[in-house]
Structure formats: C-alpha cells, structure tokens
Design an enzyme around this catalytic site. Structure first.
Site, PDB file in Angstrom:
ATOM      1  N   GLU A 174      -9.908   5.843  -4.195  1.00 38.88           N
ATOM      2  CA  GLU A 174      -9.027   4.692  -4.448  1.00 38.88           C
ATOM      3  C   GLU A 174      -8.535   4.098  -3.133  1.00 38.88           C
ATOM      4  O   GLU A 174      -7.984   4.842  -2.304  1.00 38.88           O
ATOM      5  CB  GLU A 174      -7.842   5.128  -5.311  1.00 38.88           C
ATOM      6  N   HIS A 222      -4.658   2.248 -10.900  1.00 43.51           N
ATOM      7  CA  HIS A 222      -3.739   3.393 -10.764  1.00 43.51           C
ATOM      8  C   HIS A 222      -2.281   2.949 -10.911  1.00 43.51           C
ATOM      9  O   HIS A 222      -1.419   3.253 -10.074  1.00 43.51           O
ATOM     10  CB  HIS A 222      -3.942   4.096  -9.422  1.00 43.51           C
ATOM     11  N   ARG A 230      -6.358  11.890 -13.148  1.00 41.47           N
ATOM     12  CA  ARG A 230      -6.981  11.870 -11.824  1.00 41.47           C
ATOM     13  C   ARG A 230      -8.459  11.531 -11.980  1.00 41.47           C
ATOM     14  O   ARG A 230      -9.135  12.022 -12.884  1.00 41.47           O
ATOM     15  CB  ARG A 230      -6.839  13.231 -11.121  1.00 41.47           C
TER      16      ARG A 230
END
Length: 318
Positions: free
Chosen positions: A263, A285, A234
């Site tokens: 994000e 990601h 994270r």
C-alpha cells in the site's frame, strides 16, 4: 523534558486533533517519513509515534534516548518488537477504537456488491434508465443479505461485532476454525465447512507469521457457493494472484477489499488489473477511518503516552 516525534502525521486526517500532553514536552510532527529519514528524525527523541513507518532493529539500535514507541494503530508489525525488548523500549498500540467503523465498512462492501450498486450507478450515468423506457430495469442481479450464510475468519472484537450486525440482517454467521486446527470449541465451525457453505466470506484476522496467504487457490476451489470475499483486515492474508484468478474463473462472485499486500499498490497489482469491474470494489485502507474512530484513536494514543510518562503504562505490547 520528553521529546515526542510523530513520523507520519498525515496518516490521520487534518481535522483530527491531538491533545497536548500536560507534562513538559516538545512535539515534532512530520507528515511523511521515508525509511532513510527515520533515524535522523528520531535522534534525541524519547517517544516515537508511528502508524506505518517501519522501526527496524538497525534504527532502534541507533536511538539510545528512545523509551517508547507509540503505534497509532492496532497492528504493530511495523515495529521490530524483539529489538525494542533488547533495548528496553516499550511499545504501545491502539485497541477497541474501530468497533463501529470497520464492521460498517464491511457491510457497505457487502451491500454494494450483493445489490450491484456500482453497476446500476454506471448504468444511470450512461443513460440506460432513459433508454429502458420504464420505471426500472434489471440489467444486474440483486440479492438480499437476509438468509445468507456469512463465514467470518477472525473471532476478535471486530469479528464478533460483524456477527452481531449479520444477525440483525437475518444472516447466519459462522466463525471459521483456525486453518489447520481442530477442537477449538463450540464457537467455531470447521474451516472446510465454512469455505463450502458460505455465501459471503469476510476476514477480520491479524497478519502474523502463520497467516499470510490463508486464502489461496485451494481455498477458492473449495468455495462451493461462489461467495463474495471481503477483506478489511490485512492484504497479505489473501493470495492476490489467486484471488483475481478465482474471480476470472467464476469460483467467487465478487471482491470487496479495503487492504492490499502493498500500500499504495503498484500498477501491476492483480486487483488493480480488475478493479474496474462492477463486482470488484477496492477502497484505499479507509475502513478504520471514520472521523469518530480517528478521534478516538488520537485520544487513546495520547492517553497511552501520558500513562507511560506517569509511570502507569497502558496498552503495552512489549
């Protein structure tokens, strides 16, 4: 009749198939959902599916029909779980699906950075090989993984799998004791020792109220071996301003990040400012997102929903 609403179907690749439930149902899929659309789209729904769309206490209070929030991910920080408990709404998540994809991405980042693959690829594209006049050239350092000490922050299934792979490379994995805690047992190496002795540090911890900014400038100054810092967990676990400063000051030798604090990132994100450097790799990601892992996630998601409807719930968070 169950009304199932998937708020952000675009967080799974188009080729990933969702098994249709065998019970009577209506399934509504939205590619994306803004925060101001959530309550309206879930009106009358008994089951909500979300990956990253937040379900706040205010929204949950407006949804008397809602019985289940099926999170299409492991992390459930997008859902106000206390509000769900108050309103009798169950929450499920996905577990164990990323055992290969996240560790493999972690090592892809390590290998690319240790062997300077980005820099050498750029050199080849820019004609440096032809200008060198010989079969190879040595513009950038190339380092092995074998013999290196790997500091692992997070001892869950992903951290354990990373340690297994590290041993196959001939590395020495160390699990960092939780920051600020002592006496956690023989599995752990003291936090300060991991910072001081690791050639590479990789993060596999959840983001909880206790863990934001666990790596910041004091930690980077304690990294005596100027390690690579890898994060496929994270973004909020690392102070990004301090991370960029640490690279610029030579406290660390490279950055491999798949996750950022926001994000998609804004243009002024500190890592976006340095992302064009050959010793910085930022991926969007996607460490979790091999086709195999996404399909396993989708299958487990529908199994979670099916189990709940049958009265045999699984993977319950609250």
């Amino acid at each position: 009749m169950q009304k199932i609403v998937f708020l952000d179907r675009a967080t799974l690749a188009p080729q990933i198939k969702l098994a249709r439930p065998t019970f009577e149902h209506e399934l509504v899929e939205y590619e994306h959902t803004r925060a101001d659309q959530v309550a309206a789209r879930l009106d009358g729904a008994t089951i909500a599916i979300t990956n990253k769309v937040p379900l706040t206490a205010e929204v949950i209070a407006q949804l008397p029909s809602l019985k289940l929030v099926a999170v299409a991910a492991t992390g459930t920080d997008c859902v106000d779980k206390e509000a769900c408990e108050r309103h009798g709404v169950k929450v499920t998540n996905i577990r164990g699906y990323a055992l290969n994809t996240v560790p493999e991405h972690t090592f892809a980042l390590m290998l690319a950075l240790r062997r300077n693959l980005i820099a050498y690829r750029d050199d080849v594209l820019n004609g440096e090989w032809q200008r060198s006049g010989q079969f190879c050239f040595f513009n950038h350092a190339i380092r092995d993984l074998g013999g290196m000490t790997l500091g692992i922050i997070g001892e869950g299934v992903l951290g354990q799998r990373v340690a297994e792979i590290a041993k196959a490379f001939g590395m020495r994995p160390l699990f960092a004791a939780h920051k600020g805690r002592e006496g956690l047992g023989p599995l752990y190496t003291p936090w300060d020792e991991v910072l001081a002795t690791s050639d590479i540090i990789t993060i596999h911890s959840p983001l909880t109220p206790q863990t934001p900014g666990m790596l910041a400038m004091p930690e980077f100054r304690a990294m005596m071996r100027k390690p690579l810092v890898i994060n496929t967990a994270r973004g909020g676990l690392v102070d990004e301003d301090a991370l960029a400063r640490a690279l610029e000051e030579g406290l660390i030798s490279g950055i491999g990040f798949d996750v950022l604090s926001s994000e998609p990132p804004s243009g002024d994100n500190p890592l976006m400012r340095i992302a064009n450097r050959p010793n910085v790799i930022v991926t969007p990601h996607v460490a979790w997102a091999s086709d195999e892992a996404q399909q396993a996630l989708a299958d487990q998601l529908m199994d979670n929903i099916g189990g709940f409807v049958r009265g045999a719930p699984v993977n319950i968070v609250v």
